[in-house]
Design an enzyme around this catalytic site. Structure first.
Site, short mmCIF file in Angstrom:
data_model
loop_
_atom_site.label_atom_id
_atom_site.label_comp_id
_atom_site.label_asym_id
_atom_site.label_seq_id
_atom_site.Cartn_x
_atom_site.Cartn_y
_atom_site.Cartn_z
N GLU A 173 0.89 -1.18 0.00
CA GLU A 173 0.00 0.00 0.00
C GLU A 173 0.91 1.21 0.00
O GLU A 173 1.42 1.63 1.05
CB GLU A 173 -0.89 -0.02 1.25
CG GLU A 173 -1.90 -1.15 1.27
CD GLU A 173 -3.05 -0.96 0.28
OE1 GLU A 173 -3.29 0.18 -0.16
OE2 GLU A 173 -3.69 -1.97 -0.06
N CYS A 175 -2.25 9.72 2.10
CA CYS A 175 -1.74 9.12 0.86
C CYS A 175 -2.67 9.40 -0.31
O CYS A 175 -2.24 9.36 -1.46
CB CYS A 175 -1.55 7.62 1.06
SG CYS A 175 -3.04 6.81 1.63
P1 NAD Z 1 7.01 5.21 7.82
O1 NAD Z 1 8.27 5.98 7.97
O2 NAD Z 1 6.07 5.11 8.95
O3 NAD Z 1 7.40 3.77 7.30
C1 NAD Z 1 6.43 2.77 7.11
C2 NAD Z 1 6.83 1.54 7.88
O4 NAD Z 1 8.03 1.01 7.35
C3 NAD Z 1 7.08 1.82 9.36
O5 NAD Z 1 6.45 0.83 10.14
C4 NAD Z 1 8.58 1.79 9.46
O6 NAD Z 1 9.03 1.38 10.73
C5 NAD Z 1 8.97 0.80 8.41
N1 NAD Z 1 10.31 1.02 7.85
C6 NAD Z 1 10.93 2.21 7.68
N2 NAD Z 1 12.15 2.00 7.12
C7 NAD Z 1 12.28 0.67 6.93
C8 NAD Z 1 13.29 -0.16 6.37
N3 NAD Z 1 14.43 0.33 5.90
N4 NAD Z 1 13.08 -1.50 6.35
C9 NAD Z 1 11.92 -2.02 6.81
N5 NAD Z 1 10.93 -1.28 7.34
C10 NAD Z 1 11.10 0.05 7.40
O7 NAD Z 1 6.15 5.78 6.65
P2 NAD Z 1 6.62 6.41 5.33
O8 NAD Z 1 7.43 5.41 4.58
O9 NAD Z 1 7.12 7.78 5.52
O10 NAD Z 1 5.14 6.50 4.71
C11 NAD Z 1 4.76 7.50 3.89
C12 NAD Z 1 4.38 6.90 2.57
O11 NAD Z 1 3.36 5.93 2.77
C13 NAD Z 1 3.80 7.89 1.61
O12 NAD Z 1 4.32 7.61 0.33
C14 NAD Z 1 2.32 7.60 1.63
O13 NAD Z 1 1.65 7.95 0.45
C15 NAD Z 1 2.33 6.13 1.85
N6 NAD Z 1 1.08 5.71 2.45
C16 NAD Z 1 0.30 4.87 1.74
C17 NAD Z 1 -0.90 4.47 2.26
C18 NAD Z 1 -1.80 3.54 1.51
O14 NAD Z 1 -2.73 3.05 2.13
N7 NAD Z 1 -1.56 3.27 0.25
C19 NAD Z 1 -1.31 4.93 3.52
C20 NAD Z 1 -0.46 5.77 4.21
C21 NAD Z 1 0.73 6.16 3.68
#
Ligand code: NAD
Length: 473
Positions: free
Chosen positions: A210, A244
């Protein structure tokens, strides 16, 4: 054995015992989750406020109610979801029982993001529990207050043998991913998704992604400009732009842009008052690191700020900001904004707008605002995106009957409602044969003859012939 291995082993042993298979068990756990959310509404609202200064109104709608609705929907429909789906048969299989049976996958890992920290953790969990899986939940460490609360509440309300919360960031998640899971459900950025896929490939684990991207909003000239501005401002600046599915940029003609801007300003005043920074209905950026990224993005832009632009680091505040006169390669157009900054790109025709969208990665959501239904249909039919909504933003994702997920770079797979149940189920193809009519079976045994082949081609055909409804066979 390290701590993560121990948790996975505990859940795997519970799954193997078959405890999660029973409908009553799944129902009871879903009801426990209802109690968790209802009993602790106050604590949840406090945690969300600590993490994102989330206004109560937004938190209730987009975190609490959406999770409760998903839970009630799953509880109400669980029995029918668990029924096998009988499929059409041909003459050759007329006597068999042929159906699709939904089976749990096993121990699944759900990795959540921070922008809707309760919703993104619990909504997938509803589908996973309904489908009869054991679940390890890894909330985002960025929204630390909600992460702590989930880690405290889930073991209190849910079976500890079947559900666990693991806290931490990249390092902990990487270590967790060394274990074998039966499914990984990841919400977050495209960059991290690549490492999730790499880790999953070691065990050939199926993955739902997602992700995000830049969600366009195309506004045609035939539009109720006042209503369009209000709906747009709400969808974009809800959760301070950290959605998102928030409209990431606008595509419209110069004339529509000039008509829209004063209405956007008016909507901002109507919604948040003249002293927006003091308004409790407007959220904040999740951390200083995320605030800096947004401010840097804005400072790299060659566009002209026409609304907002004000910010304050110690408050993690960024005012709703609109930027115009940008080129296609502007910094604001190179990555997902994921904050309260809204670029407006002008185009000269609907076709140019559609081409602009189609030159880019497929978005998670696509919006079109128009009073002309043929414009809406033209955009829907000539583009691709995870979800599509006309004359509003975000709202399509609140309906459990619609699948929620991306396409291409915005994600793989989907969830919400029955779609979540299916994501966390194995659709097992079952054919129960008896021992009757062995004479007919001899048609397929060697020695092969053209005559028998002819009979079999007819019997296996899916074509509707009067013979297909023959009740003798
Ligand atoms: P985040 O930093 O919370 O990371 C997401 C998850 O990945 C966290 O649980 C984090 O601990 C884990 N994570 C971070 N780095 C990692 C690594 N190197 N290896 C493994 N796991 C790791 O969130 P983010 O990445 O900043 O999220 C923002 C993005 O998510 C945006 O692009 C947004 O559009 C997207 N998003 C999508 C949805 C959807 O439903 N499609 C919903 C919310 C956010």
């Amino acid at each position: 054995m390290d701590a993560h291995k121990q948790v996975v082993a505990r859940l795997r042993s519970a799954f193997s015992s078959g405890v999660t298979a029973a409908e009553q068990f799944r129902r009871a756990q879903l009801l426990n989750l209802v109690s968790l959310v209802k009993d602790n509404e106050h604590l949840i609202l406090n945690a969300l406020h600590k993490d994102l200064a989330k206004p109560k109104f937004e938190a209730v709608l987009s975190e609490i109610e959406i999770v409760l609705n998903e839970l009630y929907h799953a509880i109400d429909n669980l029995r029918s979801w668990l029924q096998p789906d009988y499929v059409n048969k041909n003459i050759a299989t007329k006597l068999d029982e042929c159906f699709v049976r939904r089976e749990p996958l096993g121990v699944v890992l759900i990795i959540a993001a921070w922008n809707y920290p309760l919703q993104l953790a619990l909504l997938p969990m509803v589908g996973a529990i309904a489908a009869g899986n054991c679940v390890i939940l890894k909330p985002s460490e960025v929204s630390a207050a909600t992460e702590r609360l989930l880690a405290e509440l889930i073991p209190k309300y849910m079976s500890q043998d079947c559900y666990a919360v693991v806290c931490g960031g990249a390092e902990e998640t990487e270590s967790l991913l060394e274990n074998r899971f039966d499914h990984i459900f990841y919400t977050g950025s495209q960059k991290v998704a690549r490492s999730i896929l790499q880790a999953a490939s070691l065990h050939l684990t199926p993955v739902t992604l997602e992700l995000g991207g830049k969600c366009p909003c195309l506004i045609s000239d035939q539009v109720n400009i006042v209503a369009a501005a209000r709906r747009l401002v709400w969808a974009k600046f809800f959760n301070a732009g950290q959605s998102c599915v928030a409209p990431d940029y606008i595509l419209c003609s110069m004339a529509t842009r000039d008509a829209l801007l004063p209405e956007v300003c008016q909507a901002l005043v109507d919604f948040y008052g003249k002293e927006l920074q003091k308004c409790p209905d407007y959220g904040r950026i999740v951390t200083e690191r995320h605030w800096i990224r947004l401010i840097e993005l804005l400072s790299k832009s060659k566009g002209r700020v026409v609304v907002g632009g004000k910010s304050q680091q110690d408050e993690k505040f960024i005012a709703p900001t609109v930027v115009v006169d940008l080129l296609e390669n502007d910094a604001l157009m190179e990555e997902e904004i994921f904050g309260p900054i809204l670029p407006i790109i002008t185009v000269e025709s609907l076709e140019e707008g559609i081409n602009y969208i189609n030159r880019r990665e497929k978005p998670l959501a696509l919006y079109v605002f128009s009073e002309n239904s043929s414009v809406v249909t033209t955009v829907m039919e000539n583009t691709s995106s995870g979800g599509f909504c006309s004359n509003d933003g975000i709202i399509h994702m609140t309906l459990p009957g619609l699948p929620f997920g991306g396409v291409g770079a915005s994600g793989w797979g989907n969830y919400h409602g029955r779609w979540g149940f299916e994501t966390f189920s194995h659709q097992r193809a079952c054919m129960l044969r008896g021992w009757a009519l062995e004479k007919i079976n001899t048609l397929r045994y060697p020695p092969y003859t053209d005559k028998n082949l002819g009979w079999l081609r007819w019997a296996a055909s899916a074509k509707k012939t009067p013979w297909n409804s023959c009740t003798l066979l």
